[in-house]
Design a protein around this motif. Structure first.
Motif, PDB file in Angstrom:
ATOM      1  N   UNK A 260      -9.754   7.496 -18.684  1.00  0.00           N
ATOM      2  CA  UNK A 260      -8.645   6.673 -19.163  1.00  0.00           C
ATOM      3  C   UNK A 260      -7.278   7.310 -18.946  1.00  0.00           C
ATOM      4  N   UNK A 261      -7.240   8.580 -18.626  1.00  0.00           N
ATOM      5  CA  UNK A 261      -5.942   9.229 -18.389  1.00  0.00           C
ATOM      6  C   UNK A 261      -5.199   8.524 -17.257  1.00  0.00           C
ATOM      7  N   UNK A 262      -5.932   8.079 -16.265  1.00  0.00           N
ATOM      8  CA  UNK A 262      -5.331   7.365 -15.145  1.00  0.00           C
ATOM      9  C   UNK A 262      -4.681   6.065 -15.614  1.00  0.00           C
ATOM     10  N   UNK A 263      -5.304   5.395 -16.540  1.00  0.00           N
ATOM     11  CA  UNK A 263      -4.743   4.161 -17.094  1.00  0.00           C
ATOM     12  C   UNK A 263      -3.542   4.473 -17.971  1.00  0.00           C
ATOM     13  N   UNK A 264      -3.723   5.425 -18.876  1.00  0.00           N
ATOM     14  CA  UNK A 264      -2.698   5.706 -19.884  1.00  0.00           C
ATOM     15  C   UNK A 264      -1.405   6.245 -19.301  1.00  0.00           C
ATOM     16  N   UNK A 265      -1.465   6.880 -18.156  1.00  0.00           N
ATOM     17  CA  UNK A 265      -0.230   7.413 -17.571  1.00  0.00           C
ATOM     18  C   UNK A 265       0.426   6.447 -16.583  1.00  0.00           C
ATOM     19  N   UNK A 266      -0.234   5.337 -16.315  1.00  0.00           N
ATOM     20  CA  UNK A 266       0.303   4.351 -15.375  1.00  0.00           C
ATOM     21  C   UNK A 266       1.150   3.336 -16.115  1.00  0.00           C
ATOM     22  N   UNK A 267       2.202   2.890 -15.489  1.00  0.00           N
ATOM     23  CA  UNK A 267       3.112   1.902 -16.080  1.00  0.00           C
ATOM     24  C   UNK A 267       3.429   0.870 -15.018  1.00  0.00           C
ATOM     25  N   UNK A 268       2.552  -0.141 -14.876  1.00  0.00           N
ATOM     26  CA  UNK A 268       2.715  -1.151 -13.848  1.00  0.00           C
ATOM     27  C   UNK A 268       3.024  -2.512 -14.458  1.00  0.00           C
ATOM     28  N   UNK A 269       3.664  -3.338 -13.675  1.00  0.00           N
ATOM     29  CA  UNK A 269       3.876  -4.728 -14.075  1.00  0.00           C
ATOM     30  C   UNK A 269       2.555  -5.477 -13.920  1.00  0.00           C
ATOM     31  N   UNK A 270       2.505  -6.693 -14.445  1.00  0.00           N
ATOM     32  CA  UNK A 270       1.267  -7.473 -14.309  1.00  0.00           C
ATOM     33  C   UNK A 270       0.910  -7.703 -12.842  1.00  0.00           C
ATOM     34  N   UNK A 271       1.875  -8.103 -11.991  1.00  0.00           N
ATOM     35  CA  UNK A 271       1.516  -8.267 -10.577  1.00  0.00           C
ATOM     36  C   UNK A 271       1.017  -6.969  -9.931  1.00  0.00           C
ATOM     37  N   UNK A 272       1.563  -5.837 -10.355  1.00  0.00           N
ATOM     38  CA  UNK A 272       1.099  -4.562  -9.801  1.00  0.00           C
ATOM     39  C   UNK A 272      -0.326  -4.246 -10.263  1.00  0.00           C
ATOM     40  N   UNK A 273      -0.620  -4.470 -11.555  1.00  0.00           N
ATOM     41  CA  UNK A 273      -1.985  -4.250 -12.042  1.00  0.00           C
ATOM     42  C   UNK A 273      -2.950  -5.183 -11.314  1.00  0.00           C
ATOM     43  N   UNK A 274      -2.534  -6.435 -11.143  1.00  0.00           N
ATOM     44  CA  UNK A 274      -3.381  -7.406 -10.471  1.00  0.00           C
ATOM     45  C   UNK A 274      -3.665  -6.973  -9.023  1.00  0.00           C
ATOM     46  N   UNK A 275      -2.630  -6.538  -8.327  1.00  0.00           N
ATOM     47  CA  UNK A 275      -2.805  -6.062  -6.954  1.00  0.00           C
ATOM     48  C   UNK A 275      -3.649  -4.801  -6.879  1.00  0.00           C
ATOM     49  N   UNK A 276      -3.549  -3.972  -7.907  1.00  0.00           N
ATOM     50  CA  UNK A 276      -4.337  -2.745  -7.948  1.00  0.00           C
ATOM     51  C   UNK A 276      -5.834  -3.055  -8.004  1.00  0.00           C
ATOM     52  N   UNK A 277      -6.187  -4.138  -8.672  1.00  0.00           N
ATOM     53  CA  UNK A 277      -7.600  -4.538  -8.730  1.00  0.00           C
ATOM     54  C   UNK A 277      -8.128  -4.834  -7.315  1.00  0.00           C
ATOM     55  N   UNK A 278      -7.320  -5.542  -6.529  1.00  0.00           N
ATOM     56  CA  UNK A 278      -7.721  -5.826  -5.140  1.00  0.00           C
ATOM     57  C   UNK A 278      -7.796  -4.540  -4.329  1.00  0.00           C
ATOM     58  N   UNK A 279      -6.820  -3.661  -4.519  1.00  0.00           N
ATOM     59  CA  UNK A 279      -6.787  -2.404  -3.778  1.00  0.00           C
ATOM     60  C   UNK A 279      -8.022  -1.558  -4.085  1.00  0.00           C
ATOM     61  N   UNK A 280      -8.392  -1.472  -5.372  1.00  0.00           N
ATOM     62  CA  UNK A 280      -9.570  -0.672  -5.728  1.00  0.00           C
ATOM     63  C   UNK A 280     -10.841  -1.290  -5.151  1.00  0.00           C
ATOM     64  N   UNK A 281     -10.887  -2.605  -5.070  1.00  0.00           N
ATOM     65  CA  UNK A 281     -12.044  -3.276  -4.478  1.00  0.00           C
ATOM     66  C   UNK A 281     -12.123  -2.967  -2.983  1.00  0.00           C
ATOM     67  N   UNK A 282     -11.000  -3.105  -2.304  1.00  0.00           N
ATOM     68  CA  UNK A 282     -10.974  -2.884  -0.851  1.00  0.00           C
ATOM     69  C   UNK A 282     -11.109  -1.416  -0.478  1.00  0.00           C
ATOM     70  N   UNK A 283     -10.427  -0.578  -1.194  1.00  0.00           N
ATOM     71  CA  UNK A 283     -10.344   0.833  -0.814  1.00  0.00           C
ATOM     72  C   UNK A 283     -11.490   1.682  -1.364  1.00  0.00           C
ATOM     73  N   UNK A 284     -11.915   1.371  -2.592  1.00  0.00           N
ATOM     74  CA  UNK A 284     -12.892   2.235  -3.256  1.00  0.00           C
ATOM     75  C   UNK A 284     -14.221   1.549  -3.559  1.00  0.00           C
ATOM     76  N   UNK A 285     -14.375   0.306  -3.111  1.00  0.00           N
ATOM     77  CA  UNK A 285     -15.648  -0.372  -3.286  1.00  0.00           C
ATOM     78  C   UNK A 285     -15.930  -0.842  -4.703  1.00  0.00           C
ATOM     79  N   UNK A 286     -14.891  -1.021  -5.500  1.00  0.00           N
ATOM     80  CA  UNK A 286     -15.078  -1.536  -6.852  1.00  0.00           C
ATOM     81  C   UNK A 286     -15.619  -2.962  -6.766  1.00  0.00           C
TER      82      UNK A 286
END
Length: 122
Positions: free
Chosen positions: A62-88
């Protein structure tokens, strides 16, 4: 001339030993963090905390979450990035909205206190 030999000795033998000890210390700290069992309560209380904790900590702490400060569109885009890049596994529908809404609400961009804001820029 004696000081040159001392400096050369320092650079050749002692400085690398300090660097190696520092790297070992940092690696030990990282392992300790990884091995520490986290509880859901480390995340901010709110709707979506359980879903976020369960889904996100399957891959990272959770440290990765707690230290991040993204807007909703950035969090939403991060979900796609983790799926594409890391196989989530893809997050979709209401489950995705719950997690992204939670993250944006509790881990969005930090707001400066009113007294710290520049009145000429607002």
């Amino acid at each position: 001339m004696m000081w040159l030999r001392a400096a050369a000795l320092w650079l050749a033998f002692i400085a690398p030993a300090f660097a190696q000890a520092d790297a070992a210390r940092q690696a030990d700290q990282a392992r300790a963090i990884e091995q520490t069992a986290e509880e859901e309560t480390v995340l901010a209380e709110g709707e979506g905390r359980s879903e976020t904790f369960g889904y996100c900590t399957a891959c990272h702490n959770t440290a990765l979450i707690r230290r991040s400060r993204f807007t909703r569109p950035q969090w939403d885009g991060l979900m796609d990035w983790m799926t594409e890049r890391h196989g989530m596994n893809p997050l979709e529908g209401e489950f995705r909205d719950t997690i992204v809404d939670y993250l944006a609400r509790h881990y969005g961009p930090a707001q400066a206190p009113a007294r710290a804001r520049n009145p000429f820029l607002n």
